[in-house]
Design a protein around this motif. Structure first.
Motif, short mmCIF file in Angstrom:
data_model
loop_
_atom_site.label_atom_id
_atom_site.label_comp_id
_atom_site.label_asym_id
_atom_site.label_seq_id
_atom_site.Cartn_x
_atom_site.Cartn_y
_atom_site.Cartn_z
N THR A 383 0.17 -1.47 2.57
CA THR A 383 0.54 -0.09 2.25
C THR A 383 -0.65 0.69 1.71
N VAL A 384 -0.89 1.85 2.32
CA VAL A 384 -1.92 2.78 1.85
C VAL A 384 -1.21 4.03 1.36
N PHE A 385 -1.44 4.43 0.13
CA PHE A 385 -0.78 5.66 -0.34
C PHE A 385 -1.47 6.19 -1.59
N GLY A 386 -1.12 7.44 -1.92
CA GLY A 386 -1.57 8.05 -3.16
C GLY A 386 -0.49 9.02 -3.61
N CYS A 387 -0.77 9.85 -4.61
CA CYS A 387 0.20 10.87 -5.03
C CYS A 387 -0.52 12.20 -5.14
N GLU A 441 -6.05 -2.82 -4.31
CA GLU A 441 -7.41 -2.28 -4.29
C GLU A 441 -7.33 -0.79 -4.50
N VAL A 442 -8.36 -0.21 -5.11
CA VAL A 442 -8.45 1.24 -5.22
C VAL A 442 -9.60 1.71 -4.33
N ILE A 443 -9.29 2.57 -3.36
CA ILE A 443 -10.34 3.19 -2.53
C ILE A 443 -10.00 4.68 -2.48
N SER A 444 -10.64 5.48 -3.31
CA SER A 444 -10.15 6.85 -3.51
C SER A 444 -10.36 7.72 -2.27
N ASP A 448 -11.68 6.00 4.05
CA ASP A 448 -12.15 4.63 3.80
C ASP A 448 -10.97 3.69 3.57
N ALA A 449 -9.94 4.21 2.87
CA ALA A 449 -8.77 3.37 2.57
C ALA A 449 -8.04 2.99 3.86
N ILE A 450 -7.87 3.97 4.76
CA ILE A 450 -7.18 3.69 6.03
C ILE A 450 -8.02 2.72 6.87
N ASN A 451 -9.35 2.94 6.89
CA ASN A 451 -10.24 2.04 7.64
C ASN A 451 -10.10 0.61 7.13
N ARG A 452 -10.04 0.47 5.81
CA ARG A 452 -9.95 -0.85 5.20
C ARG A 452 -8.63 -1.54 5.59
N ALA A 453 -7.52 -0.78 5.51
CA ALA A 453 -6.20 -1.36 5.83
C ALA A 453 -6.19 -1.87 7.27
N VAL A 488 -7.16 9.60 11.98
CA VAL A 488 -8.06 8.69 11.26
C VAL A 488 -7.70 7.24 11.61
N ALA A 489 -6.40 6.97 11.68
CA ALA A 489 -5.96 5.61 12.03
C ALA A 489 -6.36 5.27 13.47
N ALA A 490 -6.20 6.24 14.37
CA ALA A 490 -6.55 5.99 15.78
C ALA A 490 -8.05 5.69 15.90
N ASP A 491 -8.89 6.42 15.15
CA ASP A 491 -10.34 6.16 15.15
C ASP A 491 -10.63 4.74 14.67
#
Ligand SMILES: Nc1ncnc2c1ncn2[C@@H]1O[C@H](COP(=O)(O)OP(=O)(O)O)[C@@H](O)[C@H]1O
Ligand SMILES: [Mg+2]
Length: 500
Positions: A383-387, A441-444, A448-453, A488-491
């Motif tokens: 799961t990738v998310f923020g608020c 993990e925190v990737i603000s 970068d967060a989506i790439n990592r997931a 971003v996910a498709a990339d």
């Protein structure tokens, strides 16, 4: 201006909305608004006393700009010479004036109104698709976009003000649409934005705890939604389509039937006019089920994923049948409609794991989404998310908790930080993750967060990118950048497949 309609005067409008007219009522009325910035020559301006702003402050300004008159709950000021239309309830007057000034477009089109806590946008998209499958030109007002046939503009709000809705419906009718579908949020119904509209079909999807900050009790929340169905908006809908797997839906159906109204029910569990059984959900193939109506049984396949969407399909099917759309067009329409953008939207790729973009931005919605994903895979949930910043802070800890409890890998990132420090928003979310005893993990940086997931996903995993759904921007400080989770996910997926 409207086609084939005569231009009304302020006195004509006063008569229609039962206002007490003072001053000169002869001015031609071309439009009505409560937004002083929209007022120009020929506009009737509705002065509304809101919680923070009092519209009466703008009376002089709109008169200088040529307003045809003022609608207000207050008596005319002594020195006012223009048309002053005194009414008991200004918001209702705005809605009724908007309908009559635009030539009552809701009487000239089959209008569908959809209310409920969840599923409004998706059901609206489905109804629109079924109309098109039947070859009928349609229009829709949704959280995502306002659309007339092929032409679309981004939405400003889920249910626009009555003045905007009637202007929109006027355009839809003039451009040859025969069906219009709109979301009717409970808050919009409560603020009289739907008063004076004639609904051919009104749909109830479900009622769960949400928006209680506004409605305070479930009883109030139910009552606000019920107004769409029971005639308090002015006219009763021709038919009410209701989910009876929801206890509030059962009550609504009973109450409307006792009042002699036409009701069509749907269910995935028991007895109803429309039912779905043998539901099969797959992340790869989508959803299939057996649809039973009073006189037919057909197999439905759909690219949408999840049982909640079966409810949305039942609601859209019942509505379409009520509008005279054939069962053939319905099965065809459902087999290709991908629903609303960013609602459990799969990012297409050839790998052996799934990537899903979802609009869930509350703890409750995130929970539903993660449970749906869990039911569909034996692999891990990443799961990738923020608020968002400058918005309801109380959901940050609960969202952290839900993500921690229902995911195998959590990457906390930024949503729309707006004017808050992204790291301070993240640190509040971390409290919830710590309560859930989850590792994360925190990737603000969201990219970068989506790439990592996507880099760590393995066969059978589901990557859930939550919070922004259909949004195509990110707001950082005062700046709005182009940012689309799906792109971003498709990339990232393309790079991963090139590297392997
Ligand atoms: N019928 C339903 N019942 C429960 N949850 C739903 C349903 N349809 C959609 N959802 C969930 O609610 C979220 C919002 O869906 P959406 O169609 O945008 O509804 P709304 O316009 O009412 O907010 C989606 O992300 C999905 O996970
Ligand atoms: Mg919506």
């Amino acid at each position: 201006m409207t086609l084939n309609s005569t231009i009304l005067t302020a006195a004509d409008v006063a008569l229609h909305i039962s206002a007490e007219l003072s001053g000169d009522g002869g001015a031609a009325v071309l439009d009505v608004t409560h937004d002083s910035r929209q007022a120009r020559s020929g506009t009737l301006f509705v002065a509304i006393k809101g919680a923070t702003l009092d519209g009466h402050r703008f009376v002089d300004e709109v008169v200088r700009r040529g307003a045809a008159g003022i609608i207000s709950e207050q008596p005319a000021p002594a020195n006012f010479d223009g048309a002053w239309l005194r009414v008991d309830r200004a918001r209702e007057a705005l809605a009724r004036a908007a309908a009559v000034i635009n030539g009552d477009p809701s009487h000239q089109i089959d209008l569908v109104g959809i209310t409920g806590t969840n599923g409004k946008t998706t059901t609206t998209y489905l109804c629109f698709a079924l109309a098109e499958a039947e070859g009928q030109k349609a229009a829709m007002l949704t959280t995502v976009e306002y659309r007339i046939g092929a032409s679309s503009e981004p939405a400003v709000r889920t249910t626009p003000e009555a003045s905007d809705t009637n202007r929109f419906l006027r355009r839809a009718v003039d451009q040859g649409c025969v069906i219009a579908v709109m979301e009717a949020s409970s808050q919009a119904i409560d603020l009289h934005r739907c008063d004076g509209l004639r609904f051919k079909v009104a749909v109830f999807t479900n009622l769960t705890r949400d928006h209680l900050d506004y409605h305070e009790t479930m009883e109030n929340y139910f009552d606000a939604k019920k107004r769409l169905f029971d005639g308090r908006l002015g006219e009763r809908p021709g038919c009410s389509v209701i989910n009876v797997d929801d206890d509030w839906g059962v009550r609504l159906a009973d109450e409307l039937r006792s009042a002699g109204q036409r009701v069509v029910t749907f269910s995935q569990r028991g007895d109803a006019d429309l039912t779905a059984s043998d539901v099969d959900v797959s992340l790869i193939k989508g959803t299939s089920f057996a649809l039973r109506t009073s006189d037919a049984e057909v197999n439905i396949t759909s690219p949408l994923v999840g049982r909640p969407h079966v409810y949305n399909m039942l609601a859209a099917t019942a509505t379409a049948l009520e509008l005279g759309i054939s069962l053939d067009a319905i099965t065809n329409g459902l087999s290709t409609c991908v629903g609303a953008p960013g609602r459990f939207e799969r990012v297409p790729h050839n790998g052996d794991f799934a990537v899903v973009v979802d609009y869930a931005h509350t703890d409750d919605a995130l929970l539903n989404t993660l449970k749906t994903a869990r039911d569909l895979t034996g692999g891990r949930i990443i799961t990738v998310f923020g608020c968002g910043g400058d918005r309801d802070r109380s959901k940050r800890i609960p969202m952290g908790q839900v993500a921690g409890d229902h995911s195998d890998v959590v990457i906390v990132t930024s949503d729309n930080p707006r004017n808050e420090d992204p790291l301070s928003i993240i640190s509040e979310i971390e409290k919830g993750l710590e309560q859930a005893k989850a590792s994360y993990e925190v990737i603000s940086d969201r990219r970068d967060a989506i790439n990592r997931a996507i880099a760590v996903a393995r066969s059978g995993d589901v990557v859930i990118i939550a919070g922004k759904g259909h949004e195509t921007y990110q707001i950082v400080g005062g700046d709005k950048f182009h940012f689309d989770d799906r792109e971003v996910a498709a990339d990232a997926l393309r790079r991963r497949s090139e590297d392997s």
